[in-house]
Design a protein around this motif. Structure first.
Motif, mmCIF file in Angstrom:
data_model
loop_
_atom_site.group_PDB
_atom_site.id
_atom_site.type_symbol
_atom_site.label_atom_id
_atom_site.label_comp_id
_atom_site.label_asym_id
_atom_site.label_seq_id
_atom_site.Cartn_x
_atom_site.Cartn_y
_atom_site.Cartn_z
ATOM 1 N N LEU A 150 0.835 -1.201 0.000
ATOM 2 C CA LEU A 150 0.000 0.000 0.000
ATOM 3 C C LEU A 150 0.879 1.265 0.000
ATOM 4 N N GLY A 151 0.766 2.041 -1.070
ATOM 5 C CA GLY A 151 1.665 3.187 -1.220
ATOM 6 C C GLY A 151 1.111 4.461 -0.602
ATOM 7 N N VAL A 152 1.997 5.286 -0.058
ATOM 8 C CA VAL A 152 1.575 6.583 0.476
ATOM 9 C C VAL A 152 2.490 7.687 -0.052
ATOM 10 N N VAL A 153 1.867 8.837 -0.330
ATOM 11 C CA VAL A 153 2.606 10.041 -0.726
ATOM 12 C C VAL A 153 2.140 11.164 0.189
ATOM 13 N N LEU A 154 3.081 11.806 0.856
ATOM 14 C CA LEU A 154 2.748 12.936 1.728
ATOM 15 C C LEU A 154 3.226 14.212 1.042
ATOM 16 N N GLU A 155 2.307 15.150 0.870
ATOM 17 C CA GLU A 155 2.655 16.421 0.233
ATOM 18 C C GLU A 155 2.594 17.550 1.244
ATOM 19 N N LYS A 156 3.568 18.457 1.136
ATOM 20 C CA LYS A 156 3.543 19.672 1.944
ATOM 21 C C LYS A 156 3.539 20.846 0.981
ATOM 22 N N ASN A 157 2.578 21.712 1.138
ATOM 23 C CA ASN A 157 2.435 22.882 0.256
ATOM 24 C C ASN A 157 2.441 22.473 -1.217
#
Ligand code: OOG
Ligand code: MG
Length: 262
Positions: free
Chosen positions: A183-190
């Protein structure tokens, strides 16, 4: 135990006061170098009782330091556990006033919601999956009460494992519908992707974190109740946020969630 009841009560009041007033403090082991794990969990339990006495409801638990990325970042190699109360929950898309926190960081996590109780010892991944109602995407906002986010194992346990806020949402899934390891996750900031990972980063399988929690609680004759929400631990390093930051978590086949810091 190395601490007496009055010391535990005093330290719990002090740490919770730091949390509620967003002020940092020196770590407890500076004053009590011999503090044990048992002392530390006793302080954490006392903080929980303070909140419940004021009307808070315990909604679940969190595992911490369950991934190599987090263990390396914090220089501690043992998973730890804390509690979650209703007041920590922030709605998806919500805003957090940064003045209410000291030095917040965000973490991408897989949350488990239980349909039946789970009790250790001897709890394993299979039992966790059988007892899980669904899983859901979560962003945990951690905020150590210790100066410069620096602590050792007993100090961070006493500080309820830096628990501060959490957001859940997106598309809930049954555990049989997803591969929890890939299960893939991508965390974005701004708007910029800043951290990436997959479920296996958490103890090779995130359900292992829930099993470990059940086994730890079991040692004290407690269990994970039905309906509990469990944050299984940051998949990637925690990412610091500032006033004006907005963060989005994209979780494979489970939608996106986000929050802002004003
Ligand atoms: C301790 C809490 C860690 C996680 O998901 O690993 C944690 C800390 O790093 O302040 O919540
Ligand atoms: Mg966490």
């Amino acid at each position: 135990m190395t601490m007496d009841d009055s010391t535990i009560t005093r330290l719990a009041a002090h740490l919770e006061e730091c949390e509620l007033t967003a002020r940092d403090t020196l770590k407890i082991t500076d004053e009590f170098p011999d503090m044990s794990w048992e002392d530390a969990y006793a302080i954490q339990d006392a903080i929980c009782r303070r909140k419940v006495q004021r009307g808070a409801r315990v909604v679940g638990f969190k595992a911490g330091l369950t991934s190599q990325a987090k263990m390396k970042q914090m220089n501690i190699e043992t998973p730890i556990f804390g509690f979650l109360v209703d007041g920590f929950a922030v709605p998806d898309g919500g805003t957090i006033d940064t003045r209410t926190l000291i030095h917040p960081k965000v973490e991408p996590e897989i949350a488990f919601v239980m349909k039946s109780p789970l009790a250790g010892p001897g709890c394993h991944i299979g039992q966790v999956l059988a007892a899980t109602d669904f899983i859901v995407a979560a962003i945990e906002v951690i905020d150590s009460r210790y100066r410069d986010f620096k602590f050792d194992l007993p100090s961070v346990i006493a500080d309820n494992t830096s628990a501060a806020r959490f957001v859940t949402g997106g598309r809930p899934r049954k555990v049989a519908e997803v591969d929890l390891c890939t299960l893939g996750v991508v965390l974005e900031k701004n708007g910029i992707p800043v951290a990436f990972g997959a479920g296996a980063a958490v103890l090779n399988h995130p359900a292992a974190a829930v099993a470990m929690l059940a086994n730890e609680l079991g040692k004290k004759g407690r269990e994970i109740p039905a309906g509990a929400l469990i944050l299984s631990g940051g998949i990637t390093e925690a990412v610091a946020v500032e006033t004006g930051s907005f963060v989005t978590l994209r979780m494979q086949d489970m939608g996106s969630i986000g929050l802002r810091f004003s």
